[in-house]
Design an enzyme around this catalytic site. Structure first.
Site, short mmCIF file in Angstrom:
data_model
loop_
_atom_site.label_atom_id
_atom_site.label_comp_id
_atom_site.label_asym_id
_atom_site.label_seq_id
_atom_site.Cartn_x
_atom_site.Cartn_y
_atom_site.Cartn_z
N PHE A 1 0.88 -1.20 -0.02
CA PHE A 1 -0.08 -0.04 0.11
C PHE A 1 0.98 1.43 0.05
CE2 PHE A 1 -2.78 3.05 1.71
CZ PHE A 1 -3.91 2.78 1.40
N ASP B 1 2.88 -5.94 8.18
CA ASP B 1 1.52 -5.00 8.15
C ASP B 1 0.33 -5.89 8.11
OD1 ASP B 1 -0.73 -3.22 7.52
OD2 ASP B 1 0.68 -1.86 6.94
N LYS C 1 -10.92 -1.83 9.07
CA LYS C 1 -11.14 -2.80 7.85
C LYS C 1 -12.12 -3.91 8.55
CE LYS C 1 -7.46 -0.66 5.04
NZ LYS C 1 -6.09 -0.70 4.77
C1 LIG Z 1 -5.43 0.62 4.73
C2 LIG Z 1 -4.00 0.49 4.76
C3 LIG Z 1 -3.34 1.52 5.22
C4 LIG Z 1 -3.89 2.80 5.78
O1 LIG Z 1 -3.16 3.68 6.75
P1 LIG Z 1 -3.72 4.70 7.61
O2 LIG Z 1 -2.77 5.65 8.14
O3 LIG Z 1 -4.79 3.93 8.53
O4 LIG Z 1 -4.64 5.59 6.65
C5 LIG Z 1 -1.77 1.68 5.40
N1 LIG Z 1 -1.29 0.34 4.73
C6 LIG Z 1 -1.75 -0.56 4.55
C7 LIG Z 1 -1.25 -1.91 3.94
C8 LIG Z 1 -3.34 -0.68 4.36
O5 LIG Z 1 -3.95 -1.54 3.95
#
Ligand SMILES: *Cc1c(COP(=O)(O)O)cnc(C)c1O
Length: 404
Positions: free
Chosen positions: A119, A190, A216
């Site tokens: 991400f 993560d 989520k």
């Molecule tokens: C959803 C997601 C995020 C979102 O990060 P926020 O700081 O909560 O907005 C980050 N990394 C991954 C891998 C995700 O799937």
């Protein structure tokens, strides 16, 4: 599945969620729906606790301990011991904290390995941190399949999202961690698309750090705080890069110099988001009596059913998720050239999934509140949208800078 020794399934838990009439919700992988227990818990926190107790709430309503208390509940869902997880901030911040700590543990190495499917914010946080360190760090983002080949003795940290947010492809947590550690690297996972979706054995994986979000699959609501795990034997030696006052050993000594807490609380930064965390804490009540193995087997069954029905009834779509459930998280993605418009057409007809550029239609399977009937009803509508080109309508083509 290996659920033979478990008590009978307590799924579904659909009655515990507020789900609007006429909606089939296949986007719980992006924002979980509202558990019914949340509204009254938040109202009570606002009115009785904040309204009635004022500043006394920090002590008398358990607000100050909430990040560790809720962290312990999350720990039980991801195979971590109690006291190894703490809540706070957003996932982006937690990624930064974990990576900064990992780099400090390997000062003589200068490579961070992630993958091209990660991400973006995880990669951006790494880039920002590298700039801040002012050294010759390098971030490598091989294809997910090539990550193991990129691991070597120059690598300080391997930072991966276990389940790819676009395709649902899953890394093997245990094997990858073992390879990383054999090469002397620090392993960070993560769990954004793992926590509440699949069985995770963090302790068994032996990884040093893990992070994740809770809005989520954990249904904590928009803006719910993130979590961070530190392997218990390391917690006393991890130097917090974000040395906030609530990570101090004695925050209320108001000591002018920083001395980290001796436990996981050192990964706290500032004032916790009590209202948000109260929503999350109430949302976690839906996991009572639920075995993650049941959730996993049900989600694979739903995903397999969806794949089979879509491939049988919808032409022109290409499966981009692993067909083998063992390689797939709790989502199924199809590539379709008109994917954006087709998703808008689905949403207009009550089937909510989402779209990820450039051409991916993504559907999350969350068996606590999605069942076979929902999947079949969703595919009926999907078939109609594809077979009758319902996506080919000007209303569905317009893209703005909006959540998709
Ligand atoms: C959803 C997601 C995020 C979102 O990060 P926020 O700081 O909560 O907005 C980050 N990394 C991954 C891998 C995700 O799937």
């Amino acid at each position: 599945m290996s659920s033979t020794n478990l008590p009978p399934a307590n799924l579904p838990k659909k009655h515990l969620f507020e789900l609007p009439e006429g909606i089939i919700y296949l986007d719980g992988n992006s924002l979980g729906p509202l558990p019914k227990a949340v509204s009254s818990a938040v109202a009570d926190c606002v009115e009785a606790q904040w309204g009635g107790q004022l500043i006394k709430g920090w002590n008398d309503c358990g607000w100050m301990e909430q990040p560790v208390r809720v962290g312990t509940q999350i720990a039980s869902l991801i195979g971590a011991p109690s006291g190894s997880v703490v809540m706070g901030d957003t996932l982006s911040i937690k990624v930064f904290q974990a990576l900064a700590a990992a780099l400090d543990m390997r000062p003589d190495r200068n490579v961070i390995v992630s993958d091209s499917g990660n991400f973006p914010t995880d990669l951006y946080m790494a880039e920002g941190l590298m700039r801040l360190k002012g050294r010759d760090y390098r971030l490598e983002t091989p294809e997910p399949d090539a990550v193991l080949d990129a691991i070597n003795a120059d690598v300080a940290a391997v930072m991966l999202t276990q389940v790819d947010y676009r395709t649902g492809r899953m890394h093997d947590m245990r094997a990858t961690t073992q390879m990383a550690q054999e090469a002397g690297c620090v392993m960070i996972w993560d769990l954004a698309h793992s926590a509440g979706a699949i069985e995770v054995d963090l302790a068994g994986s032996n990884c040093e750090f893990a992070v994740g979000c809770t809005y989520k699959y954990l249904n904590g609501g928009p803006g719910a705080p993130a979590f961070i795990y530190v392997r218990p034997d390391l917690v006393k030696s991890v130097e917090p890069a974000l040395a906030g006052w609530l990570g101090h050993a004695e925050p209320f000594a108001f000591d002018p110099s920083y001395r980290p807490a001796l436990d996981i609380e050192r990964m706290r930064v500032g004032t916790p988001p009590v209202l948000q965390m109260t929503a999350l804490e109430a949302a976690l009540s839906v996991w009572k009596d639920v075995y993650m193995s049941e959730v996993r087997s049900a989600s694979l069954r739903l995903g397999d059913l969806f794949i089979a029905e879509v491939e049988r009834r919808c032409d022109g779509l290409e499966l981009v998720s692993p067909r083998d459930g063992g390689q797939r998280g709790s989502q199924v993605s199809f590539a379709f050239d008109h994917g954006y418009a087709a998703m808008q057409a689905l949403i207009a007809r009550g089937v909510i999934g989402d779209f990820r550029a450039p051409n991916i239609m993504r559907f999350g399977f969350t068996p606590l509140y999605v069942d076979d009937e929902d999947v079949l009803a969703a595919v009926d509508i999907f078939e109609d949208v594809i077979a009758n080109r319902l996506w080919d309508h000007p209303d569905y083509q317009q893209r703005g800078n909006r959540v998709t």
